[in-house]
Scaffold this active site. Structure first.
Site, mmCIF file in Angstrom:
data_model
loop_
_atom_site.group_PDB
_atom_site.id
_atom_site.type_symbol
_atom_site.label_atom_id
_atom_site.label_comp_id
_atom_site.label_asym_id
_atom_site.label_seq_id
_atom_site.Cartn_x
_atom_site.Cartn_y
_atom_site.Cartn_z
ATOM 1 C CB SER A 29 -0.965 -0.039 1.184
ATOM 2 O OG SER A 29 -1.965 0.935 1.063
ATOM 3 C CG ASP A 38 -6.676 -2.279 -4.167
ATOM 4 O OD1 ASP A 38 -7.401 -1.733 -3.315
ATOM 5 O OD2 ASP A 38 -5.439 -2.283 -4.100
ATOM 6 C CG HIS A 49 -5.576 -2.428 -0.118
ATOM 7 N ND1 HIS A 49 -4.891 -1.879 -1.169
ATOM 8 C CD2 HIS A 49 -4.979 -1.936 1.005
ATOM 9 C CE1 HIS A 49 -3.938 -1.081 -0.720
ATOM 10 N NE2 HIS A 49 -3.958 -1.109 0.608
#
Length: 807
Positions: free
Chosen positions: A666, A739, A773
């Site tokens: 991330s 995601d 994610h």
């Protein structure tokens, strides 16, 4: 050019559909290890419910149909959330008094949800998700016996689908409406163009995913999100409709049971925001389910600039210390923290039957501290005759805790605690709460004393503590502090005088287990879980501290692989996630502990230890500066921090500074790309699920408060996409194709790959089907680990002699 040459060129240019790969057996053995049970304490504090769970769902489960509707992900086959990352497969109860264990016989192939305890703690409810329905079960705490509620299909798409009534005999359940018919069918021919229009109002908007995109999406949203509340008798299983069908993000019975507070989503819907920002009605139903009072009608909340809040009532809830009194907070600055006002928020209350006018009971100089625009942490803890209220000063990132007398409106607030939100060493701890007899959370009190449960961060490592605090005199008495060796934290107090509590204890050699501390200072073990991965006990770890070249204190946890021989220089992996700080003092604080049991799960970078690497884990890469301009020197600060970490590890004689890889997930993936673009410290990098082009997040990202039009140079300079030609180290990009995180759209990795490839860089892009994610499926995790290890084995471990050009 020959046909063979053309074929080779074609194969080089066409993306490949690969099969899932597996990492080495040593890693598979750890992934196969059972997960330790997780505990839930009943409100009566007499029993622990221990739950075993499946860590990794198969990819076939993630591949089931998924509807992405206004921020929700729904499996249309069972009207449930598409993926449950932690599914309970087994349960058993442990009686705290004597440790007696009672099994809970779940249905075959159970996929149970979290328990919902009755206020008296004698019963618990949970859902079990099947291929086609979500069923409701009621369990008895004393015996562990469970029974299914017949002819009831629960709807769990909004997750908060079960609420017990204060009498502990009935519960409100959101269900699939009977006879709702078949889902709407998409039109074969468009009814017209898709049109959006803005009237000139300043409306910055975050980059959300899974939004509504058509009228058909709106109809599907209505169909799957609408539920019918049912009032279920826990003893007989009889269920009666309660109120009208609707989309209810929250339902909450009043402490006296005479009312039910509801929040109901209404049209018009937005195609730019998730359903949590949609217009909504807030009201109360009476005990029969009829509308007693319509309280508020709230418009769409346009989620935009950081630290802004909605105008009008927010965080509406019942006061747990009164029979039926509502409380909420309202902004006095128009929701805009940049407006200069003497007070930012006011706290309001309104007593049933809501015939009079709401009353204001205090004003706050700064914003009521809460996390998320809906306020998941509401910033208020309720006691008997008082409340603890926290406010947050945006400019300093400072939090204060006040004691407010709730019985005397004229009493002045008393300041109890004041600190930087980043000051882990000065954190007084979290006030201990218990579930009241009505099912609401209240402070645990013993006269004027409350309890504070803290993480106990210190420069040497965290040592959790439990304090007894007199709210009138300010006297603080420490009841417990974890020893220097090992790690122990208090889970729950068993007595109001603070003499007995349940704790969780672990050490580098012993897995976490639950125990009871008695009034006489004795301890009694409740569980004896065995080490599921004894092969990991040979891993060594230590806290390493050092300084950045500007004097900022930094640290990382150094992990060394099993069988490490003293004096050997190993290839290393630096894994990090940058964080922003206002001052250097808090930036250098250490919040972890090397005394905890080492567990490696999921696609963790710690698996590199089983491949012979040293790990510089959670290496401090602080970005220090005023909140409004902290990112002006982002690049310089993360490069300086990374260099300091590499130099320190090399000085210890355990790592080869010429064979260091960098990675992150991330914002850590974003960091990785920037370090590769703006330094020559690393041999290669792994960037997972990152955002690399900040022009695609123009209204802010992470803690950046400015828009791209206010700080274009910062956005452009921080975008590694625009510096792709400078990335001359091999980089592995991994991203979930589904995601769902704001800002980290899969296109970010796709375009980053194209940029590096097109400018002559060495790059590999892996898209994981059906993954969000965070990666969940067993096949995805195995493949991610195989890719990561193969990449660094090729470009870091076996890179050959010589240091990167920046060394």
């Amino acid at each position: 050019m020959t046909h063979l040459a053309l074929a080779v060129l074609f194969c080089a240019l066409v993306p490949a559909q690969d099969t899932y790969r597996k990492p080495p057996k040593e890693i598979l053995d750890v992934l196969d290890a059972p997960a330790p049970p997780q505990a839930s304490l009943n409100p009566a504090r007499t029993h622990l419910l221990l739950m075993t769970f499946r860590r990794y769902p198969p990819i076939a489960e993630l591949a089931q149909p998924m509807l992405r509707l206004a921020g929700a992900r729904i499996n249309p086959r069972n009207n449930a959330p598409h993926t449950s990352l932690r599914t309970t497969t087994g349960m058993y109860l442990v009686r705290i008094e004597d440790g007696k264990q009672m099994p809970v016989m779940l249905p075959k192939d159970a996929r149970a949800g979290a328990p919902h305890w009755s206020p008296d703690g004698k019963l618990f409810a949970f859902t079990n998700t099947t291929a086609g329905t979500v069923d409701l079960y009621i369990g008895e705490t004393a015996t562990g016996r469970i029974r299914a509620i017949p002819n009831l299909k629960a709807s769990t798409v909004l997750r908060d689908s079960i609420e017990w009534m204060p009498d502990s005999q009935r519960l409100l359940v959101q269900t699939v409406p009977a006879g709702r018919g078949r889902p709407p069918v998409a039109p074969d021919v468009p009814i017209g163009p898709k049109i959006q229009e803005s009237s000139g109002k300043y409306s910055p908007t975050w980059t959300f995913q899974d939004l509504l995109t058509s009228r058909h999406d709106e109809d599907l949203f209505d169909y799957y999100m609408t539920s019918q509340l049912m009032l279920v008798d826990a003893s007989s299983g009889k269920a009666m409709p309660f109120g009208q069908a609707g989309i209810y993000p929250s339902i909450d019975p009043s402490p006296d049971g005479r009312y039910v507070l509801f929040t109901k989503v209404r049209r018009p819907y937005s195609w730019l925001h998730p359903y949590s920002a949609f217009p909504r009605e807030i009201g109360v139903l009476d005990a029969s389910g009829k509308l007693a009072h319509q309280l508020f009608s709230l418009p769409l909340y346009e989620i935009g600039e950081p630290d802004h809040v909605a105008t009008g009532p927010r965080q509406v809830s019942w006061r747990p210390d009164e029979p039926a009194t509502l409380t909420w907070v309202e902004a006095l600055d128009g929701g805009n923290p940049r407006n200069k006002v003497p007070h930012r928020d006011k706290l309001m209350s309104w007593k049933a039957p809501f015939s009079g006018q709401p009353s204001e009971w205090t004003r706050l100089e700064h914003r009521l501290q809460s996390f998320g625009f809906q306020g998941s942490d509401r910033g208020i803890d309720w006691g008997k005759g008082f409340a603890l209220v926290r406010d947050y000063q945006r400019e300093r990132r400072w939090v204060r805790t006040f004691l407010l007398n709730t019985t005397d409106a004229g009493a002045s607030p008393k300041l109890l605690f004041s600190r930087s939100v980043a000051d882990r060493y000065g954190d007084p701890g979290t006030p201990v709460e218990v579930t009241s007899s009505t099912g609401h959370r209240v402070l645990l009190q013993d006269g004027d004393n409350i309890y504070l449960n803290g993480q106990g961060a210190t420069p040497q490592g965290a040592r959790p503590f439990l304090d007894r605090y007199d709210i009138k005199t300010g006297e603080l008495r420490r009841l417990f502090r974890s020893a220097e060796k090992g790690y122990e934290r208090v889970l729950a107090l068993l007595s109001a005088d603070g003499s007995r509590w349940v704790a969780e204890r672990e050490s580098p050699a012993e897995p976490p287990n639950y125990l009871v501390h008695g009034a006489a200072g004795d301890t009694r073990v409740l569980t004896s879980f065995k080490d599921p991965t004894p092969q990991l006990r040979q891993i060594k770890k230590q806290l390493v501290t050092y300084k950045r070249d500007d004097g900022v204190n930094l640290s990382f946890t150094l992990y060394l692989p099993p069988g490490y021989k003293e004096g050997t220089r190993l290839p290393a992996v630096l894994w990090a996630y940058p964080r922003e700080y206002v001052d250097a003092g808090t930036a250098g604080q250490f919040g972890g502990s090397t005394e905890r049991f080492t567990t490696i799960t999921g696609p963790s970078h710690l698996f590199f230890l089983l491949a012979g690497y040293a790990i510089l884990d959670d290496a401090s890469l602080p970005v220090v500066g005023p909140p409004e301009t902290v990112n002006n020197t982002y690049i310089e600060q993360i490069v300086s921090g990374a260099k300091a970490a590499i130099d320190k590890a090399a000085s210890l004689g355990v790592t080869d500074p010429g064979r260091v890889g960098v990675g992150g997930h991330s914002y850590g993936g974003f960091m990785t790309a920037n370090l590769l673009a703006h330094s020559n410290l690393f041999r290669a990098g792994i960037a997972r699920s990152g955002a690399y082009n900040r022009t695609l997040t123009p209204f802010g990202f992470q803690s950046e408060r400015r828009t791209i039009w206010e700080a274009p140079d910062v956005y452009l300079r921080m975008s590694p996409f625009l510096a792709a030609s400078k990335i001359n180290e091999p980089v592995l990009l991994i991203h979930g194709e589904a995601d769902n995180n704001s800002g980290t759209f899969p296109i970010q990795s796709d375009r980053m790959y194209q940029a590096i490839r097109g400018t002559g860089g060495t790059v590999r892009l892996v898209f994981l089907p059906h993954e969000a994610h965070g990666y969940a499926a067993r096949e995805s995790i195995e493949h991610t680990l195989a890719e990561m290890i193969a990449w660094f084995d090729k470009y870091v471990k076996n890179a050959g002699a010589g240091a990167p050009s920046g060394q």
